[in-house]
Design a protein around this motif. Structure first.
Motif, PDB file in Angstrom:
ATOM      1  N   PRO A  35      31.412  40.419  15.209  1.00  0.00           N
ATOM      2  CA  PRO A  35      32.283  39.299  14.816  1.00  0.00           C
ATOM      3  C   PRO A  35      32.112  38.121  15.782  1.00  0.00           C
ATOM      4  CG  PRO A  35      33.570  41.142  15.696  1.00  0.00           C
ATOM      5  CD  PRO A  35      32.151  41.597  15.596  1.00  0.00           C
ATOM      6  N   ALA A  36      32.477  36.962  15.348  1.00  0.00           N
ATOM      7  CA  ALA A  36      32.320  35.754  16.158  1.00  0.00           C
ATOM      8  C   ALA A  36      33.139  35.866  17.437  1.00  0.00           C
ATOM      9  CB  ALA A  36      32.760  34.540  15.358  1.00  0.00           C
ATOM     10  N   GLY A  37      32.555  35.441  18.563  1.00  0.00           N
ATOM     11  CA  GLY A  37      33.248  35.447  19.842  1.00  0.00           C
ATOM     12  C   GLY A  37      33.130  36.776  20.584  1.00  0.00           C
ATOM     13  N   HIS A  38      32.461  37.721  20.012  1.00  0.00           N
ATOM     14  CA  HIS A  38      32.310  39.019  20.670  1.00  0.00           C
ATOM     15  C   HIS A  38      31.213  38.916  21.730  1.00  0.00           C
ATOM     16  CE1 HIS A  38      31.407  43.301  21.222  1.00  0.00           C
ATOM     17  NE2 HIS A  38      32.609  43.534  20.735  1.00  0.00           N
ATOM     18  N   PRO A  39      31.459  39.461  22.946  1.00  0.00           N
ATOM     19  CA  PRO A  39      30.408  39.378  23.969  1.00  0.00           C
ATOM     20  C   PRO A  39      29.195  40.206  23.563  1.00  0.00           C
ATOM     21  CG  PRO A  39      32.188  40.796  24.713  1.00  0.00           C
ATOM     22  CD  PRO A  39      32.635  40.162  23.420  1.00  0.00           C
ATOM     23  N   PRO A  40      28.014  39.774  23.963  1.00  0.00           N
ATOM     24  CA  PRO A  40      26.814  40.515  23.575  1.00  0.00           C
ATOM     25  C   PRO A  40      26.797  41.905  24.208  1.00  0.00           C
ATOM     26  CG  PRO A  40      26.275  38.811  25.168  1.00  0.00           C
ATOM     27  CD  PRO A  40      27.711  38.619  24.786  1.00  0.00           C
ATOM     28  N   VAL A  41      26.286  42.848  23.482  1.00  0.00           N
ATOM     29  CA  VAL A  41      26.210  44.222  23.962  1.00  0.00           C
ATOM     30  C   VAL A  41      24.819  44.444  24.538  1.00  0.00           C
ATOM     31  CG1 VAL A  41      26.347  46.654  23.306  1.00  0.00           C
ATOM     32  CG2 VAL A  41      27.839  44.975  22.208  1.00  0.00           C
ATOM     33  N   LYS A  42      24.789  44.901  25.792  1.00  0.00           N
ATOM     34  CA  LYS A  42      23.490  45.166  26.426  1.00  0.00           C
ATOM     35  C   LYS A  42      23.029  46.561  26.020  1.00  0.00           C
ATOM     36  CE  LYS A  42      24.314  42.337  30.517  1.00  0.00           C
ATOM     37  NZ  LYS A  42      24.408  42.349  31.987  1.00  0.00           N
ATOM     38  N   GLN A  43      21.798  46.627  25.587  1.00  0.00           N
ATOM     39  CA  GLN A  43      21.225  47.926  25.247  1.00  0.00           C
ATOM     40  C   GLN A  43      20.310  48.351  26.377  1.00  0.00           C
ATOM     41  OE1 GLN A  43      19.334  47.882  21.469  1.00  0.00           O
ATOM     42  NE2 GLN A  43      21.229  47.584  20.336  1.00  0.00           N
ATOM     43  N   GLU A  44      20.569  49.525  26.900  1.00  0.00           N
ATOM     44  CA  GLU A  44      19.749  50.020  27.988  1.00  0.00           C
ATOM     45  C   GLU A  44      18.478  50.646  27.433  1.00  0.00           C
ATOM     46  OE1 GLU A  44      21.939  52.636  30.483  1.00  0.00           O
ATOM     47  OE2 GLU A  44      23.661  51.299  30.576  1.00  0.00           O
ATOM     48  N   ALA A  45      17.378  50.305  28.071  1.00  0.00           N
ATOM     49  CA  ALA A  45      16.117  50.898  27.651  1.00  0.00           C
ATOM     50  C   ALA A  45      16.080  52.340  28.155  1.00  0.00           C
ATOM     51  CB  ALA A  45      14.947  50.105  28.233  1.00  0.00           C
ATOM     52  N   PRO A  46      15.530  53.244  27.378  1.00  0.00           N
ATOM     53  CA  PRO A  46      15.451  54.621  27.839  1.00  0.00           C
ATOM     54  C   PRO A  46      14.560  54.721  29.070  1.00  0.00           C
ATOM     55  CG  PRO A  46      14.212  54.335  25.810  1.00  0.00           C
ATOM     56  CD  PRO A  46      14.954  53.068  26.072  1.00  0.00           C
TER      57      PRO A  46
END
Length: 83
Positions: A35-46
């Motif tokens: 949704p708008a305004g949601h902070p970006p989610v960091k995806q950890e590399a395996p």
């Protein structure tokens, strides 16, 4: 009879191959939109796979049997006592 068996085997191979092809995982769908305004989610590399080589264990040598000695003959049966 050979033709019948050959036909049955070919049919089974075809069905099993088709099952393997369609059982493969399809490409993953993209993640749902945030949704708008949601902070970006960091995806950890395996973590990268470790490529450490294991040392092979050396086989233990069997102890050498003394083959140089001739096989000992069993003791001869006692001779009947002389009278």
């Amino acid at each position: 009879m050979k033709k019948l068996v050959s036909t049955l085997v070919a049919a089974l191979v075809a069905v099993s191959f088709a099952g393997l092809v369609f059982a493969a995982d399809p490409a993953t769908a993209p993640a749902p939109a945030m949704p708008a305004g949601h902070p970006p989610v960091k995806q950890e590399a395996p973590a990268p796979a470790k490529t450490e080589k294991k040392k092979a264990k050396k086989a233990k040598k069997a102890p050498k049997k003394e083959a140089a000695k001739p096989a000992e003959a069993p003791a001869p049966a006692a001779a009947p006592a002389a009278k």
